[in-house]
Scaffold this active site. Structure first.
Site, mmCIF file in Angstrom:
data_model
loop_
_atom_site.group_PDB
_atom_site.id
_atom_site.type_symbol
_atom_site.label_atom_id
_atom_site.label_comp_id
_atom_site.label_asym_id
_atom_site.label_seq_id
_atom_site.Cartn_x
_atom_site.Cartn_y
_atom_site.Cartn_z
ATOM 1 N N LYS A 263 5.475 1.566 3.683
ATOM 2 C CA LYS A 263 4.701 0.332 3.525
ATOM 3 C C LYS A 263 4.239 0.247 2.062
ATOM 4 O O LYS A 263 3.592 1.176 1.554
ATOM 5 C CB LYS A 263 3.515 0.370 4.485
HETATM 6 C C1 E4P Z 1 -1.620 -3.913 8.835
HETATM 7 O O1 E4P Z 1 -0.501 -3.743 8.442
HETATM 8 C C2 E4P Z 1 -2.735 -4.257 7.930
HETATM 9 O O2 E4P Z 1 -2.980 -3.221 7.042
HETATM 10 C C3 E4P Z 1 -3.961 -4.602 8.740
HETATM 11 O O3 E4P Z 1 -3.608 -5.496 9.776
HETATM 12 C C4 E4P Z 1 -5.074 -5.183 7.871
HETATM 13 O O4 E4P Z 1 -6.112 -5.642 8.695
HETATM 14 P P1 E4P Z 1 -7.577 -5.996 8.155
HETATM 15 O O5 E4P Z 1 -7.485 -7.228 7.300
HETATM 16 O O6 E4P Z 1 -8.385 -6.231 9.383
HETATM 17 O O7 E4P Z 1 -8.040 -4.810 7.353
#
Ligand code: E4P
Length: 214
Positions: free
Chosen positions: A83
């Site tokens: 990622k």
């Molecule tokens: C997933 O890939 C993301 O990192 C996550 O959904 C971010 O969520 P948040 O905006 O609630 O931190």
């Protein structure tokens, strides 16, 4: 539509798996920190638990650093997907890793043109963030609608849209209606999706009536 679990907690992954709702797992440094676990140990344990991709986020910001970290992650388990925050270095690193058959997911996507560049770089997945846009009074789901349209206009694009930063069940509903490939949600939202007050009151009434006939 794919359901990813947005967590670094293996217990939540197991609960979602039992419901057939763990097509993948997304983690980020904040989730790892919240889980209080060792980073590698958490990823390896989650990757053992499911067959689908486990998004594992890099912390290096330069191209060579991202590639090095991504290659290291890929040795931890065959279903690790690297990622990478979308930046110019992130796009370059994505091209390199994908050319070596290492899957990537470009994250922190907040505009449709970033999503277009991610597809051009050959990313396997993108994570557009809807909740954080809503937080600043910019409708997050508009972004998803635009990305779905762009990707549908060019059928050669293979990149999958995994809607992230989801805060509500309506985000999930709208993602499905728009045709996003998947959503990533915390386990507590899965519990909310399964429930309806009319289901609860309906069960209570049926059970009360059943007692009367026995
Ligand atoms: C997933 O890939 C993301 O990192 C996550 O959904 C971010 O969520 P948040 O905006 O609630 O931190």
């Amino acid at each position: 539509m794919k359901f990813f679990v947005d967590t670094a907690d293996v217990g939540d992954v197991k609960k979602a798996k039992a419901l057939g709702l763990a097509d993948g797992v997304t983690t980020n440094p904040t989730l790892i920190q919240k889980s209080g676990q060792d980073f590698k140990k958490a990823i390896v344990e989650i990757a053992r638990c499911i067959e689908g991709p486990v998004f594992t986020e890099v912390t290096r910001e330069d191209t060579q650093g991202i590639v090095k970290e991504g290659k290291e992650f890929a040795t931890w388990a065959s279903n690790v997907v690297v990622k990478i925050p979308i930046t110019q270095s992130g796009l370059e690193a994505t091209r390199i890793l994908e050319s070596e058959k290492i899957g990537t997911a470009l994250t922190l996507i907040f505009s449709p043109t970033q999503a277009l560049l991610a597809a051009k770089a050959g990313a396997s997945y993108i994570c557009p963030f809807v909740g954080r846009l809503d937080d600043i009074s910019s409708p997050g789901m508009d972004l998803i609608g635009q990305i779905v349209t762009i990707y549908s206009n060019f059928p050669e694009i293979q990149t999958e849209i995994i809607v992230a930063s989801i805060r509500t069940t309506v985000h999930v509903l709208e993602s499905a209606l728009m045709g996003a490939h998947g959503v990533t949600i915390p386990f507590k939202l899965i519990e909310q999706l399964a429930r309806h007050p009319l289901t609860d009151s309906g069960i209570s009434r049926f059970l009360e009536d059943w007692k009367k006939v026995r």
